[in-house]
Enzyme design. Structure first.
Site, PDB file in Angstrom:
ATOM      1  N   LEU A   1       0.881  -1.165   0.000  1.00  0.00           N
ATOM      2  CA  LEU A   1       0.000   0.000   0.000  1.00  0.00           C
ATOM      3  C   LEU A   1       0.914   1.209   0.000  1.00  0.00           C
ATOM      4  O   LEU A   1       1.797   1.315   0.859  1.00  0.00           O
ATOM      5  CB  LEU A   1      -0.911   0.005   1.226  1.00  0.00           C
ATOM      6  CG  LEU A   1      -1.974   1.099   1.261  1.00  0.00           C
ATOM      7  CD1 LEU A   1      -3.205   0.614   2.011  1.00  0.00           C
ATOM      8  CD2 LEU A   1      -1.481   2.385   1.864  1.00  0.00           C
TER       9      LEU A   1
ATOM     10  N   VAL B   1       1.219   5.648  -1.270  1.00  0.00           N
ATOM     11  CA  VAL B   1       0.615   6.885  -1.755  1.00  0.00           C
ATOM     12  C   VAL B   1       1.736   7.773  -2.292  1.00  0.00           C
ATOM     13  O   VAL B   1       2.788   7.901  -1.661  1.00  0.00           O
ATOM     14  CB  VAL B   1      -0.145   7.617  -0.621  1.00  0.00           C
ATOM     15  CG1 VAL B   1      -0.687   8.965  -1.082  1.00  0.00           C
ATOM     16  CG2 VAL B   1      -1.268   6.742  -0.085  1.00  0.00           C
TER      17      VAL B   1
ATOM     18  N   GLY C   1      -4.167   7.299   1.949  1.00  0.00           N
ATOM     19  CA  GLY C   1      -3.791   6.027   2.557  1.00  0.00           C
ATOM     20  C   GLY C   1      -4.982   5.366   3.214  1.00  0.00           C
ATOM     21  O   GLY C   1      -5.211   4.161   3.067  1.00  0.00           O
TER      22      GLY C   1
ATOM     23  N   TYR D   1      -1.541   1.391  10.735  1.00  0.00           N
ATOM     24  CA  TYR D   1      -2.358   0.171  10.782  1.00  0.00           C
ATOM     25  C   TYR D   1      -2.936  -0.070  12.168  1.00  0.00           C
ATOM     26  O   TYR D   1      -4.087  -0.514  12.290  1.00  0.00           O
ATOM     27  CB  TYR D   1      -1.535  -1.032  10.326  1.00  0.00           C
ATOM     28  CG  TYR D   1      -1.211  -0.974   8.853  1.00  0.00           C
ATOM     29  CD1 TYR D   1      -2.183  -1.251   7.895  1.00  0.00           C
ATOM     30  CD2 TYR D   1       0.059  -0.617   8.414  1.00  0.00           C
ATOM     31  CE1 TYR D   1      -1.893  -1.186   6.548  1.00  0.00           C
ATOM     32  CE2 TYR D   1       0.360  -0.548   7.055  1.00  0.00           C
ATOM     33  CZ  TYR D   1      -0.629  -0.837   6.133  1.00  0.00           C
ATOM     34  OH  TYR D   1      -0.342  -0.758   4.790  1.00  0.00           O
TER      35      TYR D   1
END
Length: 180
Positions: free
Chosen positions: A98, A100, A110, A148
């Site tokens: 992941l 950006v 994000g 996260y």
């Protein structure tokens, strides 16, 4: 089938027309993956690659990848393990990457990418079993671990940078959208 959106940004499956060359998230490994490997992995069906683009522009603002995976039951915390069948492994969905683009920092892309990945994987888990989303958090600067953790991902007891989020946690969030 992709949902149509009136938002100026939209999520799409990576295609040839997407301009990958200017993408720069600040991490050379993540940049190189998108520019050189993502399309190959998608064609080999080892990763599904989704990109965030804006308007009619094909420039990529961010991306993530999803793959099927599994966790050893023994790697889960006791509180989670005792509620699962006694199979050696449990099916999961891996959020492999992941990222950006640096030009988009502060726009919460994000979070948008993560929520899209979670919803996509949660929907798939309704038809093809998957206990949780897992992510192996890279050691880069700035450290993405707090990002996260803010979304309720939990570290595995023996692997603190391998996180998981049971899809049961997502049931209320995404089931409400499905019922609407």
């Amino acid at each position: 089938m992709e949902k149509k959106s009136t938002s100026p940004v939209r999520m799409e499956t990576l295609q040839k027309h997407h301009d990958r060359s200017p993408f720069d998230c600040g991490d050379e490994g993540l940049n190189r993956y998108l520019k050189e490997l993502a399309k190959q992995e998608q064609q080999r069906r080892t990763a599904a690659v989704f990109v965030l683009v804006e308007g009619a522009d094909s420039r990529i603002l961010g991306y993530y990848t999803l793959s099927q995976s599994s966790l050893l039951l023994a790697d889960l915390p006791d509180s989670r393990r005792k509620k699962l069948p006694r199979y050696p492994q449990v099916p999961t969905t891996l959020l492999g990457r992941l990222a950006v683009d640096q030009s988009c920092r502060g726009k919460r892309y994000g979070e948008l990418l993560l929520m899209n990945a979670l919803e996509r994987a949660w929907n798939a888990s309704q038809e093809i079993a998957s206990f949780a989303m897992i992510v192996d958090v890279l050691e880069v600067d700035p450290d993405p671990l707090p990002f996260y953790l803010r979304y309720d991902f939990e570290p595995l007891p023996t692997q603190p940078r391998r996180l998981f989020l049971p899809f049961k946690v997502c049931d209320q969030l995404f089931a409400a959208d499905a019922d609407a």
